[in-house]
Design an enzyme around this catalytic site. Structure first.
Site, PDB file in Angstrom:
ATOM      1  N   PRO A   2      -2.754   2.574   4.057  1.00 15.53           N
ATOM      2  CG  PRO A   2      -3.758   1.220   2.440  1.00 15.53           C
ATOM      3  CD  PRO A   2      -3.210   1.201   3.821  1.00 15.53           C
ATOM      4  CD  GLU A   3      -3.581   9.379   5.164  1.00  9.75           C
ATOM      5  OE1 GLU A   3      -4.354  10.222   4.663  1.00  9.75           O
ATOM      6  OE2 GLU A   3      -2.951   9.585   6.204  1.00  9.75           O
ATOM      7  CG  HIS A 100      -0.098 -13.655   4.864  1.00 10.17           C
ATOM      8  ND1 HIS A 100      -0.824 -14.260   5.866  1.00 10.17           N
ATOM      9  CD2 HIS A 100       1.177 -13.591   5.316  1.00 10.17           C
ATOM     10  CE1 HIS A 100      -0.013 -14.528   6.891  1.00 10.17           C
ATOM     11  NE2 HIS A 100       1.195 -14.135   6.584  1.00 10.17           N
TER      12      HIS A 100
END
Ligand SMILES: [Zn+2]
Length: 283
Positions: A2-3, A100
């Site tokens: 992710p940016e 997870h």
């Protein structure tokens, strides 16, 4: 990975579920992600109200009523899911627990926020809010690209005498925080600057012009993320990843979109990462 715009989208999506709301219970299902969790993390989170949810670079910071701040980084594969929020825009059934799901926040408003991270490059840490900026991950960061400290003079001074390509200079988190490979490529395209150009050799005028371009590229992406929050695609309550149209990133061999340009987008490797650009209109 992710940016900044994705992280900002996650923050905005979490806000209605978490901001002003008490964490009734936190499940911490393993001892670590990339690094060990802080001591007694579940205990320190339980009963705390999230006073403010903010972002610094690609970190989400939750300021808690007891004077600590929770730092969250999504790493390579981390994702946040909101379910059962009765107040916000997401009204999703609580999903069945997944393999997870490392940290789960049970909020007092009925919302559940789940952090799932198969590769475990994510980070969570707790520190005093008063000294949050001194945290080792935050202390090294330059100004926020959308903040007031990122301005033309700052970039001109940062580039002066630098012998590295402008691409690397913009990825240097000490010069500007939170810019990643995708949005650097896009910004250089919009500014008409080739990623190969040495930072110190670009005229002050062209460097100055990069500042509003970088802001606009990020703002456009954040806006696209905002649309995705309202979009049906987010029907599973998962936050952060959205469809976005890039002008050069991932478009190797395709036609340049600059009106009147007959060039094609090229890909080169710089410091081990792909740069996409048009050699005809980026000089
Ligand atoms: Zn072109």
């Amino acid at each position: 990975m992710p940016e900044l715009p994705e992280v900002e989208t996650v923050r905005r999506g979490l806000s209605p579920a978490m901001e002003g709301v008490v964490i009734e219970k936190a499940d911490v299902n393993r001892p670590d992600l990339r690094w060990p969790f802080p001591d007694r993390m579940a205990e320190r989170l339980t009963g705390q109200r999230v006073d403010r949810l903010r972002r610094r670079s690609k970190y989400i910071l939750a300021d808690l009523s007891g004077g600590e701040t929770l730092l969250i980084h999504l790493g390579m594969s981390g994702r946040m899911t909101v379910s059962g929020d009765p107040l916000g825009q997401f009204v999703h059934e609580h999903p069945a627990p997944e393999k997870h799901d490392h940290v789960v926040f049970h909020m007092a408003n009925g919302a559940r926020v789940t952090f799932n991270d198969p590769r475990r490059f994510g980070v969570m840490d707790l520190m005093p809010t008063a000294t949050a900026e001194a945290h080792k991950l935050l202390a090294v960061l330059g100004p926020e690209p959308l903040g007031n400290d990122f301005h033309e003079q700052h970039l001109i001074e940062s580039f002066r005498g630098r012998n590295t390509p402008v691409k690397s200079a913009l990825l240097d988190q000490g010069i500007v925080a939170g810019l990643g490979n995708i949005y650097v490529c896009e910004a250089l395209y919009r500014a008409g600057i080739t990623p190969r150009r040495k930072a110190g050799q670009i005229s002050a005028k062209r460097v100055a012009a990069l500042v509003p371009v970088i802001r606009q590229v990020l703002q456009d992406a954040i806006e696209a993320g905002g649309s995705s929050l309202r979009d049906f695609r987010q029907a599973d309550g998962e936050l952060g990843y959205f469809q976005h149209r890039f002008d050069v990133y991932g478009r190797e061999g395709e036609a340049c979109r600059t009106p009147g340009c007959s060039g094609a987008i090229q890909r080169i490797t710089q410091s081990g990462r792909s740069s996409f650009y048009c050699a005809q209109c980026q000089r």
